[in-house]
Design a protein around this motif. Structure first.
Motif, PDB file in Angstrom:
ATOM      1  N   ASP A 157       0.814  -1.218   0.000  1.00 58.13           N
ATOM      2  CA  ASP A 157       0.000   0.000   0.000  1.00 58.13           C
ATOM      3  C   ASP A 157       0.849   1.270   0.000  1.00 58.13           C
ATOM      4  O   ASP A 157       0.487   2.256  -0.633  1.00 58.13           O
ATOM      5  CB  ASP A 157      -0.940   0.005   1.200  1.00 58.13           C
ATOM      6  N   MET A 210      -5.407  -0.873  -4.171  1.00 55.85           N
ATOM      7  CA  MET A 210      -6.222  -1.025  -5.366  1.00 55.85           C
ATOM      8  C   MET A 210      -7.085   0.209  -5.586  1.00 55.85           C
ATOM      9  O   MET A 210      -7.199   0.695  -6.719  1.00 55.85           O
ATOM     10  CB  MET A 210      -7.101  -2.260  -5.261  1.00 55.85           C
ATOM     11  N   ASP A 211      -7.665   0.731  -4.516  1.00 60.14           N
ATOM     12  CA  ASP A 211      -8.500   1.928  -4.641  1.00 60.14           C
ATOM     13  C   ASP A 211      -7.698   3.107  -5.172  1.00 60.14           C
ATOM     14  O   ASP A 211      -8.208   3.923  -5.944  1.00 60.14           O
ATOM     15  CB  ASP A 211      -9.131   2.289  -3.296  1.00 60.14           C
ATOM     16  N   ARG A 212      -6.448   3.207  -4.770  1.00 58.67           N
ATOM     17  CA  ARG A 212      -5.597   4.303  -5.264  1.00 58.67           C
ATOM     18  C   ARG A 212      -5.376   4.183  -6.782  1.00 58.67           C
ATOM     19  O   ARG A 212      -5.432   5.169  -7.508  1.00 58.67           O
ATOM     20  CB  ARG A 212      -4.272   4.327  -4.531  1.00 58.67           C
ATOM     21  N   THR A 246      -3.267  -4.057  -0.616  1.00 61.77           N
ATOM     22  CA  THR A 246      -4.614  -4.442  -0.205  1.00 61.77           C
ATOM     23  C   THR A 246      -5.641  -3.616  -0.980  1.00 61.77           C
ATOM     24  O   THR A 246      -5.304  -2.921  -1.941  1.00 61.77           O
ATOM     25  CB  THR A 246      -4.791  -4.219   1.307  1.00 61.77           C
ATOM     26  N   GLN A 247      -6.868  -3.640  -0.506  1.00 60.03           N
ATOM     27  CA  GLN A 247      -7.927  -2.850  -1.143  1.00 60.03           C
ATOM     28  C   GLN A 247      -7.563  -1.369  -1.164  1.00 60.03           C
ATOM     29  O   GLN A 247      -7.904  -0.656  -2.109  1.00 60.03           O
ATOM     30  CB  GLN A 247      -9.251  -3.060  -0.406  1.00 60.03           C
ATOM     31  N   GLU A 248      -6.858  -0.916  -0.133  1.00 57.08           N
ATOM     32  CA  GLU A 248      -6.428   0.491  -0.101  1.00 57.08           C
ATOM     33  C   GLU A 248      -5.574   0.821  -1.323  1.00 57.08           C
ATOM     34  O   GLU A 248      -5.793   1.834  -1.997  1.00 57.08           O
ATOM     35  CB  GLU A 248      -5.610   0.773   1.166  1.00 57.08           C
ATOM     36  N   TYR A 304      -5.758  -8.276  -1.107  1.00 58.73           N
ATOM     37  CA  TYR A 304      -7.045  -7.762  -0.642  1.00 58.73           C
ATOM     38  C   TYR A 304      -8.042  -8.826  -0.416  1.00 58.73           C
ATOM     39  O   TYR A 304      -8.329  -9.805  -0.595  1.00 58.73           O
ATOM     40  CB  TYR A 304      -7.622  -6.712  -1.571  1.00 58.73           C
ATOM     41  N   SER A 310      -3.397 -10.814  -9.075  1.00 60.32           N
ATOM     42  CA  SER A 310      -3.446 -11.346  -7.720  1.00 60.32           C
ATOM     43  C   SER A 310      -2.843 -10.391  -6.694  1.00 60.32           C
ATOM     44  O   SER A 310      -1.731  -9.946  -6.858  1.00 60.32           O
ATOM     45  CB  SER A 310      -2.660 -12.651  -7.658  1.00 60.32           C
ATOM     46  N   HIS A 311      -3.624 -10.126  -5.639  1.00 64.40           N
ATOM     47  CA  HIS A 311      -3.173  -9.232  -4.567  1.00 64.40           C
ATOM     48  C   HIS A 311      -3.670  -9.717  -3.228  1.00 64.40           C
ATOM     49  O   HIS A 311      -4.416 -10.680  -3.132  1.00 64.40           O
ATOM     50  CB  HIS A 311      -3.630  -7.797  -4.826  1.00 64.40           C
ATOM     51  N   LEU A 361      -7.322   2.560  -8.909  1.00 66.70           N
ATOM     52  CA  LEU A 361      -8.597   2.784  -9.582  1.00 66.70           C
ATOM     53  C   LEU A 361      -8.942   4.263  -9.659  1.00 66.70           C
ATOM     54  O   LEU A 361      -9.483   4.734 -10.662  1.00 66.70           O
ATOM     55  CB  LEU A 361      -9.706   1.994  -8.888  1.00 66.70           C
TER      56      LEU A 361
END
Length: 110
Positions: free
Chosen positions: A56, A87-89, A83-85, A110, A107-108, A91
């Motif tokens: 992240d 990925m959100d960045r 993580t999702q954090e 999250y 693959s990550h 996106l």
């Protein structure tokens, strides 16, 4: 340290179109240096960063750089432990790039 040396060497290169530095364990600090390269290089079209232990913290550097680089059409960040954090960045950066070709996240953690 590898990311720092690579970034320094590539800043002067105005012809490179594809860079594959997958599987090099750059980590978050290496991602910070690569982000500097991405911001500075206007010819790079494809960047492969898969399996580099970018989490992240590294995503916090790379995602905004990806968002402002107008030439980068493919970014491969597959098999990194963000993580999702993170990925959100990426996106969010993708939303600023309607012209982008491919963002490969695979693959990550999250």
């Amino acid at each position: 340290q590898g990311g720092m040396y690579l970034s320094s060497a590539m800043r002067a290169n105005n012809r490179l179109k594809v860079l594959d530095i997958s599987n090099n364990r750059l980590g978050d600090s290496g991602a910070e240096h690569v982000a500097g390269l991405v911001r500075a290089n206007s010819t790079l079209e494809k960047l492969h960063l898969g399996d580099n232990a970018i989490g992240d913290a590294g995503a916090r550097f790379l995602a905004p750089a990806y968002g402002v680089n107008g030439s980068l059409a493919l970014l491969d960040i597959d098999v990194n432990p963000f993580t999702q954090e993170g990925m959100d960045r990426f996106l969010a950066a993708l939303k600023t790039r309607p012209d982008v070709g491919i963002l490969h996240m695979g693959s990550h953690a999250y």
